[in-house]
Design an enzyme around this catalytic site. Structure first.
Site, PDB file in Angstrom:
ATOM      1  N   ARG A 123       0.514  -0.892  -0.410  1.00  0.00           N
ATOM      2  CA  ARG A 123      -0.150   0.183   0.145  1.00  0.00           C
ATOM      3  C   ARG A 123       0.860   0.998   0.129  1.00  0.00           C
ATOM      4  NH1 ARG A 123      -0.636   2.826   4.897  1.00  0.00           N
ATOM      5  NH2 ARG A 123       0.531   1.202   6.685  1.00  0.00           N
ATOM      6  N   THR A 124       0.288   2.419  -0.461  1.00  0.00           N
ATOM      7  CA  THR A 124       1.019   3.629  -0.296  1.00  0.00           C
ATOM      8  C   THR A 124       0.932   4.114   0.451  1.00  0.00           C
ATOM      9  OG1 THR A 124      -0.674   4.944  -2.716  1.00  0.00           O
ATOM     10  CG2 THR A 124       1.207   5.371  -1.734  1.00  0.00           C
ATOM     11  N   LEU A 125       2.605   4.334   1.201  1.00  0.00           N
ATOM     12  CA  LEU A 125       3.091   5.184   2.205  1.00  0.00           C
ATOM     13  C   LEU A 125       3.513   6.133   2.405  1.00  0.00           C
ATOM     14  CD1 LEU A 125       4.937   2.005   3.586  1.00  0.00           C
ATOM     15  CD2 LEU A 125       2.895   2.952   4.509  1.00  0.00           C
TER      16      LEU A 125
END
Lengths: 275, 244
Positions: free
Chosen positions: B22-24
């Protein structure tokens, strides 16, 4: 239609290239009580005859609101119609939620037709025994479609389905050229007249028919009984005067209609699918 | 063959998903987009910079793209996520065209679709790290809206993303009015973009202005703004400062 050896399965072709189960499903539509639809440039009216099983029971609901801009009238197996209405409502609300815009009728009708087609090509399914008159508005104006169990759909200026619909169709054929520019009220009157044709002599009362309207600026709704009765009373009077003049025409039409009813099956038997 | 389980801290609240899925944080980012409604449609401006952290790494990034016949999409934030969004919209428009029935998705529909996409991604803790501006005209109706990476969406007569909200919108609130001419609209946008160029360190002096009207959309060739650095305050910036 008579039984034959190719009609057991919907996935069996006859040597003449027909799918009898699909045709039988269309017969079911013809057995249902009549439903009619007609449209102008801005409004569409749906009407149907309500037959109650007995004096004790209520009549079946045959007109369904699908969305503010779409409604449907059904003829045939009401249960199948109800399920399809639920599908249509679902599609409309999902589209509305994603795009904040009303689902164009034309697309809903195609989705319905594709759903119906699936049932004509699976051995474990059966075609829907219901004909749908879909009325809706979209960017390009007012539309009336007929979806049949075969998976075909057609757009109409006016149409009638169900038992004794030929009488209504005859009436509509005579009058449809005026519909495009008719006012909303004239359209409702025409709808009631068409319904009356299917009753063949029985009195038209607001308790035996249902009328629904959808139009530009007017969300789909079913007219209440008093309004319908008022409109019936309004034109019935005029109707009586026209009655004597039309009587001659009616007598000619009646035997024609009767023949069409019985002969209807063999007539449509020659041309297999609704064309 | 042995499979390595993805490493996760014991105290992760997110359950079994691996953090790499997932995008952090964003990597290559675009800065502000500014847009306004004018007489014939929408005008939108964005520079062509793609920053890699504090490095102004890419200088020919097109951050505005036409969508279908009726819309224009501008994006700030992660460029790769913008490309992903373009891919989704491409498919959306394709299926819309395949109906071949005279109906088409207008800017309002595209905006709402994007809102659904952004909000759903946010709910999965895997956002598309963008702030989007969606403008267009359909059947004479002008539409201008914005969606953020957490799904906040609204429409207005003028919108901006990122620093544009702080530097450009006050100018627009003062000077925007209904029925701006094309020239006045461009002048107003350039005024906003100049302020952003002076004050936003991730802005570069190479911008495009896009226009969409009932007839269609055009995106200008890249060009630069004239700047003036001879303000006396810049000449000796530390004069009078404490400790100088």
């Amino acid at each position: 239609m008579f039984r034959n050896q190719y009609d057991t399965d919907v996935t069996t072709w006859s040597p003449a290239g027909r799918l009898f189960q699909v045709e039988y499903a269309m017969e079911a539509v013809k057995q249902g009580s009549a439903a009619i639809g007609l449209r102008s440039k801005t409004h569409i009216i749906l009407g149907c005859v309500n037959k109650a099983n007995s004096e004790l029971s209520s009549h079946q609901k045959k007109i369904f609101k699908v969305d503010d801009h779409i409604g449907v009238a059904i003829a045939g197996l009401t249960a199948d119609g109800r399920v399809l209405s639920r599908y249509m409502r679902n599609e409309c609300i999902n589209y509305s939620f994603t795009y904040e815009s009303p689902l164009p009728v034309g697309r809903l009708v195609v989705q319905l037709a594709d759903k119906a087609q699936v049932c004509t090509q699976r051995s474990w399914k059966r075609p829907n025994g219901v004909g749908l008159l879909v009325a809706g508005l979209d960017e390009s104006g007012a539309h009336l479609y007929y979806n049949c169990p075969s998976g075909n759909y057609f757009e109409y200026q006016a149409f009638a389905i169900g038992s004794r619909s030929q009488a209504a169709k005859t009436y509509l054929e005579r009058r449809f050229e005026n519909f495009a520019d008719s006012s909303r009220d004239d359209l409702v009157k025409d709808a009631l007249m068409a319904i009356r044709e299917t009753l063949q002599g029985e009195t038209l009362k607001s308790s035996t028919c249902t009328v629904a309207v959808v139009g530009a600026g007017e969300p789909f709704h079913i007219l209440d009984q008093e309004t319908v009765q008022q409109m019936i009373d309004a034109f019935e009077i005029v109707g009586e005067q026209e009655g004597s003049a039309a009587a001659a025409g009616q007598e000619a039409a009646q035997p024609g209609a009767a023949v069409a009813d019985q002969g209807g099956s063999t007539d449509e038997g020659v041309a297999p699918m609704d064309i | 063959m042995q499979f390595m389980a993805s490493k996760q801290p014991e105290n992760s609240l997110l359950g079994p998903e691996s953090d790499s899925q997932r995008t952090l944080y964003p990597y290559v980012t675009g800065t502000s987009v500014v847009a306004l409604k004018y007489k014939d449609g929408i005008l939108m401006a964005a520079d062509m910079g793609g920053s890699y952290g504090s490095t102004l790494r890419y200088k020919s990034v097109e951050r505005m793209k036409p969508i279908g016949k009726h819309s224009l999409l501008g994006a700030s934030g992660e460029i790769s996520d913008f490309q992903e969004i373009l891919h989704y919209l491409d498919e959306l428009i394709l299926y819309d065209n395949m109906w071949d029935d005279g109906n088409s998705l207008g800017p309002k529909e595209v905006h709402n679709y994007l809102t659904r996409v952004m909000y759903n991604r946010r709910n999965k803790f895997n956002p598309l790290w963008n702030s989007l501006v969606l403008g267009g005209v359909k059947n004479g109706q002008k539409y201008l809206g914005t969606v953020s990476m957490i799904g906040v969406n609204f429409e207005d007569n003028h919108v901006a993303t990122g620093f544009g909200n702080h530097l450009a919108r006050p100018i627009l609130r003062q000077e925007w009015h209904e029925n701006l001419s094309f020239e006045d609209g461009v002048r107003l946008l350039e005024k906003c973009m100049r302020v952003l160029l002076y004050r936003d360190r991730s802005a570069i002096n190479k911008l495009q202005i896009a226009k969409i009207t009932e007839e269609g959309s055009t995106i200008s060739q890249p060009y630069s703004l004239k700047t003036y650095w001879e303000f006396s305050a810049f000449a000796n910036p530390a004069q009078g400062a404490v400790g100088s």
